[in-house]
Design a protein around this motif. Sequence first.
Motif, short mmCIF file in Angstrom:
data_model
loop_
_atom_site.label_atom_id
_atom_site.label_comp_id
_atom_site.label_asym_id
_atom_site.label_seq_id
_atom_site.Cartn_x
_atom_site.Cartn_y
_atom_site.Cartn_z
N ILE A 94 -10.08 -53.90 -31.01
CA ILE A 94 -11.31 -54.67 -30.78
C ILE A 94 -12.32 -54.21 -31.82
CG2 ILE A 94 -13.16 -55.26 -29.18
CD1 ILE A 94 -11.19 -54.60 -26.90
N GLU A 95 -12.48 -55.02 -32.84
CA GLU A 95 -13.37 -54.66 -33.95
C GLU A 95 -14.83 -54.93 -33.61
OE1 GLU A 95 -12.93 -55.17 -38.61
OE2 GLU A 95 -13.40 -57.07 -37.64
N ASN A 96 -15.08 -56.04 -32.91
CA ASN A 96 -16.45 -56.38 -32.54
C ASN A 96 -16.43 -57.14 -31.23
OD1 ASN A 96 -19.32 -56.67 -32.94
ND2 ASN A 96 -18.92 -58.81 -33.40
N LEU A 97 -17.32 -56.75 -30.34
CA LEU A 97 -17.49 -57.46 -29.07
C LEU A 97 -18.96 -57.38 -28.69
CD1 LEU A 97 -16.52 -58.85 -26.48
CD2 LEU A 97 -15.96 -56.58 -25.57
N ASP A 98 -19.61 -58.53 -28.67
CA ASP A 98 -20.99 -58.60 -28.20
C ASP A 98 -21.14 -59.86 -27.36
OD1 ASP A 98 -21.54 -60.77 -29.97
OD2 ASP A 98 -22.15 -59.39 -31.55
N ASN A 99 -22.35 -60.24 -27.06
CA ASN A 99 -22.57 -61.38 -26.16
C ASN A 99 -22.06 -62.71 -26.72
OD1 ASN A 99 -23.69 -59.86 -24.12
ND2 ASN A 99 -25.75 -60.01 -24.98
N GLN A 100 -21.90 -62.82 -28.02
CA GLN A 100 -21.50 -64.09 -28.62
C GLN A 100 -20.23 -64.03 -29.46
OE1 GLN A 100 -23.07 -67.04 -27.98
NE2 GLN A 100 -24.19 -65.82 -26.50
N ASN A 101 -19.76 -62.83 -29.81
CA ASN A 101 -18.68 -62.71 -30.78
C ASN A 101 -17.59 -61.75 -30.30
OD1 ASN A 101 -20.11 -64.12 -33.14
ND2 ASN A 101 -21.57 -62.55 -32.51
N LEU A 102 -16.36 -62.10 -30.62
CA LEU A 102 -15.22 -61.23 -30.40
C LEU A 102 -14.35 -61.29 -31.64
CD1 LEU A 102 -13.21 -59.54 -28.69
CD2 LEU A 102 -12.27 -61.71 -27.85
N THR A 103 -14.12 -60.13 -32.24
CA THR A 103 -13.22 -60.04 -33.38
C THR A 103 -12.15 -59.02 -33.04
OG1 THR A 103 -15.03 -60.53 -34.91
CG2 THR A 103 -13.03 -59.57 -35.85
N ILE A 104 -10.89 -59.45 -33.15
CA ILE A 104 -9.77 -58.55 -32.92
C ILE A 104 -8.90 -58.51 -34.17
CG2 ILE A 104 -9.77 -58.79 -30.40
CD1 ILE A 104 -7.51 -60.85 -30.65
N VAL A 105 -8.26 -57.37 -34.39
CA VAL A 105 -7.41 -57.18 -35.56
C VAL A 105 -6.06 -56.70 -35.06
CG1 VAL A 105 -7.13 -55.99 -37.76
CG2 VAL A 105 -9.42 -56.55 -36.94
N SER A 106 -4.99 -57.36 -35.49
CA SER A 106 -3.67 -56.94 -35.04
C SER A 106 -3.43 -55.50 -35.46
CB SER A 106 -2.57 -57.87 -35.58
OG SER A 106 -2.60 -57.94 -36.98
N ASN A 107 -2.98 -54.71 -34.51
CA ASN A 107 -2.82 -53.27 -34.73
C ASN A 107 -1.44 -53.00 -35.33
OD1 ASN A 107 -3.78 -50.62 -34.64
ND2 ASN A 107 -2.77 -50.22 -32.69
N ASN A 108 -1.23 -53.55 -36.53
CA ASN A 108 0.01 -53.35 -37.26
C ASN A 108 -0.25 -53.54 -38.75
OD1 ASN A 108 0.09 -56.16 -37.83
ND2 ASN A 108 1.14 -56.55 -35.91
N HIS A 109 0.80 -53.45 -39.55
CA HIS A 109 0.62 -53.51 -41.00
C HIS A 109 0.09 -54.85 -41.50
CE1 HIS A 109 4.55 -55.36 -40.45
NE2 HIS A 109 4.36 -55.94 -41.62
N ASP A 110 0.25 -55.92 -40.72
CA ASP A 110 -0.21 -57.24 -41.15
C ASP A 110 -1.73 -57.36 -41.11
OD1 ASP A 110 0.40 -59.86 -42.09
OD2 ASP A 110 -0.13 -60.60 -40.11
N ALA A 111 -2.36 -56.72 -40.13
CA ALA A 111 -3.83 -56.64 -40.02
C ALA A 111 -4.52 -58.00 -39.96
CB ALA A 111 -4.40 -55.82 -41.17
#
Length: 133
Positions: free
Chosen positions: A109-126
Motif C-alpha cells: 500500500i503505497e498511498n491511502l488517504d480519503n480520496q486516493n489508493l495506490t498499490i504496487v505489486s509486491n514482486n519484480h514486476d512492480a
Amino acid sequence: MKKQFLLFIIVCCLFSTAYSIESTTMNSGSIVNTWIWQKSIGGISNPYTATPQTIGFTKKVVFTPDGRVITYKNNVEIRNSPYQIERGMSFFDQSQHDLITFEGKTYLIENLDNQNLTIVSNNHDATRTIFKR
C-alpha cells in the motif's frame, strides 16, 4: 542483453531509493470503500500504462468492513474474495510495510488517504495501480 541488464539495474536502484523513503502513506484513510480504477503503470520487462480508455473497460473494487473485496468490470461483479492487510516484507527494500493481499496477489500500500489508493505489486514486476474514490 547488456542493455536490458543495465536497464534492470537502474530500475532496481530507482525502486530501492523510492521505497527506502517511507513509502506507505496512510493519511487518515480507510481501505473500506468503493475505489474506481484510474490507471496501472508497470512492467519492468515490458513497460506499459493501461487506463479505462486504452483497454476499453472500467474497473472498481469495493473493500468491505467484513474483509471482502468485490471486483467489478463495467459495473458487473466478476469476483468476490477475502482480503487481508498486514505488516510484511517489501520485495523492493526488504523493509516492513503495510501489505494487502487479495485475489491471490500481494500489494504494497503505497498511498491511502480519503480520496486516493495506490498499490504496487509486491514482486519484480512492480505494477502500480491507482484508484480514486
